[in-house]
Design an enzyme around this catalytic site. Structure first.
Site, PDB file in Angstrom:
ATOM      1  N   SER A  85       0.839  -1.200   0.000  1.00 40.49           N
ATOM      2  CA  SER A  85       0.000   0.000   0.000  1.00 40.49           C
ATOM      3  C   SER A  85       0.863   1.235   0.000  1.00 40.49           C
ATOM      4  O   SER A  85       2.037   1.193   0.354  1.00 40.49           O
ATOM      5  CB  SER A  85      -0.921  -0.001   1.214  1.00 40.49           C
ATOM      6  OG  SER A  85      -0.236   0.531   2.314  1.00 40.49           O
ATOM      7  N   LYS A  86       0.242   2.317  -0.404  1.00 43.39           N
ATOM      8  CA  LYS A  86       0.971   3.576  -0.497  1.00 43.39           C
ATOM      9  C   LYS A  86       1.590   3.910   0.855  1.00 43.39           C
ATOM     10  O   LYS A  86       2.711   4.386   0.942  1.00 43.39           O
ATOM     11  CB  LYS A  86      -0.002   4.667  -0.925  1.00 43.39           C
ATOM     12  CG  LYS A  86       0.709   5.858  -1.511  1.00 43.39           C
ATOM     13  CD  LYS A  86      -0.276   6.929  -1.878  1.00 43.39           C
ATOM     14  CE  LYS A  86       0.441   8.189  -2.304  1.00 43.39           C
ATOM     15  NZ  LYS A  86      -0.429   9.347  -2.229  1.00 43.39           N
ATOM     16  N   ARG A  87       0.838   3.615   1.904  1.00 42.96           N
ATOM     17  CA  ARG A  87       1.331   3.932   3.243  1.00 42.96           C
ATOM     18  C   ARG A  87       2.602   3.155   3.593  1.00 42.96           C
ATOM     19  O   ARG A  87       3.467   3.643   4.282  1.00 42.96           O
ATOM     20  CB  ARG A  87       0.253   3.669   4.282  1.00 42.96           C
ATOM     21  CG  ARG A  87      -0.464   4.933   4.708  1.00 42.96           C
ATOM     22  CD  ARG A  87      -1.674   4.611   5.538  1.00 42.96           C
ATOM     23  NE  ARG A  87      -2.716   4.024   4.718  1.00 42.96           N
ATOM     24  CZ  ARG A  87      -3.411   2.945   5.045  1.00 42.96           C
ATOM     25  NH1 ARG A  87      -3.181   2.314   6.168  1.00 42.96           N
ATOM     26  NH2 ARG A  87      -4.345   2.482   4.250  1.00 42.96           N
TER      27      ARG A  87
END
Ligand code: GLU
Length: 487
Positions: free
Chosen positions: A252-254
């Site tokens: 995920s981007k996070r």
């Protein structure tokens, strides 16, 4: 036979998630394997998530990996517009028709009230499904009310029965209609939700194969009920497994590293990234791992898409990237490597010669500045670097080697070719009755100050030039003399 048509339907979020790019690739391959069409559609109905420039990122990414779309907002086509926000009147028309057909109804409930109920259910630990009273309002009354009241269009799901479909990857999926929620299809602002726009567009655009992440698997029966209400053909579904960072976490981007742009910034090649992601959740029949896009088109087979989550292995991508870097011609490598070399080399050296020593030993371009930083300036280094057990280099031997090299190279007039350097340096072991390594190891250490370098002593001395090479050898001699004095 009908022509295969697939679509890539990204929401413009401002970055290209690797999982999305992998979906685009599979869509492209499924279409092109059968000589079909690959369509780009921008799903921008969630106006709250609007990001400036996000659509350009989608175009640029597809272009840089060579996934050319046959139809799309920028290239046109017979089924446009290809941007959902430009198709609003059509969704409204279809929504009204669906209400007429009994597949949806107008709903006047307030979002806050529904939210309250949801929270209550949550606090009691009950799973929440909104039982919308508006579906019992008569059509006549509802039609009057929509003239003056704010409303949404909500899917109507008849109680009882089951809905099933056959997914190409996950097989038969069956759900009890009672568990399907009556999702909003058109919002009060006149925008459709994904749940509706997607169906209308896939139908309108004659999409034959819907390829998307498996997070949509459980909603698909709901979508099929809409297809059925309209009497439309249901497309072939190909739900693909997620791309994971590890066993537990989605990429995920996070968590970082999830976007194509991040990887390119780190010096991975678009073609290597594309090759690598083809193998995420899909496997060829053979052991072959390196594929051109053309080769992938030929061998791609939906039947070999896996149900299991695919783990994104950065080491494997790094390895593959190295394979691509080594396979390219030196001129192309030079051009790609140049900005990275310029980051740490500010002396007038032959960059092509540097590229030549880098090419066989570089896996990612971003490692270049650090690996050639010694060219600008000799780093501080520990004398222990001179010791090489296998080659039996001691401080004494290293000192002898450097002194002999200093004399021989001072006399050398022609520094223009590696060959003359090679002849001089490799003439020394015989004279001194030493092994090649006992000369070359100390020389490389003295002129680089590093344990690992691209290229050996001869290539590096050639790049550094006579003055700099001799200066660094003198430094080495001094360091070793001091070392021996204090020992
Ligand atoms: N806009 C959706 C997304 O980005 C597309 C899903 C689909 O391909 O149907 O997740």
């Amino acid at each position: 036979m009908t022509k295969i048509r697939t679509r890539f339907a990204p929401s413009p979020t401002g970055y290209m998630h690797i999982g999305n790019l992998r979906t685009a690739l599979f869509e492209y391959l499924i279409a092109k394997h059968e000589d079909g069409d690959f369509i780009l559609r921008i799903e921008d109905t969630d106006q709250e998530r609007f990001v400036e420039g996000a659509v350009d990122i989608i175009y640029d990414t597809l272009k840089s990996v060579g996934l050319h779309h046959d139809e799309g907002p920028d290239v046109g086509g017979d089924f446009g517009p290809y941007i959902q926000s430009e198709r609003l009147p059509m969704y409204k028309e279809y929504a009204d028709r669906l209400v007429e057909l009994g597949g949806a109804h107008y709903c006047f409930c307030k979002e806050e009230d529904i939210e309250k109920q949801r929270k209550e259910a949550e606090s009691l630990g009950i799973s929440f499904k909104y039982d919308d009273p508006c579906k019992h309002i008569s059509k006549e009354e509802a039609k009057q009310r929509i003239e003056n009241e704010s409303y949404v269009v909500r899917q109507t799901i008849q109680h009882g029965g089951e809905t099933y479909f056959d997914d190409e990857v996950y097989g038969r999926i069956e759900v009890d209609n009672n568990v399907l929620d009556e999702a909003i299809l058109m919002k009060s602002d006149g925008y459709p939700t994904y749940n509706f726009a997607n169906i209308v567009d896939d139908h309108q655009m004659n999409i034959t194969h819907v390829v998307r992440g498996n997070e949509y698997l459980s909603s698909t029966p709901k979508y099929n009920l809409i297809y059925k209400s309209f009497g439309w053909d249901i497309p072939t579904y190909v739900h693909v497994p997620p791309v994971m960072k590890d066993e537990q976490h989605k990429l995920s981007k996070r968590n970082g590293d999830a976007s194509f742009q991040d990887l390119v910034k780190k010096g991975y090649l678009p073609e290597a990234i594309l090759n690598y992601i083809a193998l995420l959740g899909w496997s060829p029949e053979t052991e072959q791992e390196i594929y051109t896009l053309e080769e992938l088109i030929k061998v791609f087979d939906i039947k070999r898409i896996s149900k299991s989550p695919a783990i994104f292995d950065i080491d494997k991508l790094t390895w593959m990237n190295g394979m691509y870097l080594r396979a390219m011609d030196i001129q192309k490598f030079y051009e790609l490597a140049k900005p990275y070399m310029e980051e740490s080399i500010h002396r007038p050296v032959d960059f092509m010669a540097v590229a030549k020593i880098l090419q066989p030993r570089t896996d990612v371009l971003a490692s270049i500045p650090e690996s050639v930083d010694f060219i600008d300036e000799l780093p501080e280094y520990d004398n222990a670097l001179y010791i090489h057990k296998k080659m039996k280099t001691t401080y004494e031997i290293a000192l002898k080697a450097l002194q002999a090299t200093q004399t021989a190279l001072t006399e050398l007039q022609d520094w223009t070719s590696e060959e003359t350097l090679h002849d001089v340096l490799l003439g020394l072991p015989k004279q001194l009755e030493m092994k090649n390594g006992q000369i070359l190891w100390p020389v490389r250490t003295a002129i680089t100050g590093k344990q690992f370098t691209p290229g050996g002593a001869i290539e590096i001395a050639h790049i550094l030039g006579k003055d700099e090479t001799l200066k660094r050898i003198a430094v080495g001699i001094e360091k070793l003399q001091k070392e021996l004095e204090t020992a």
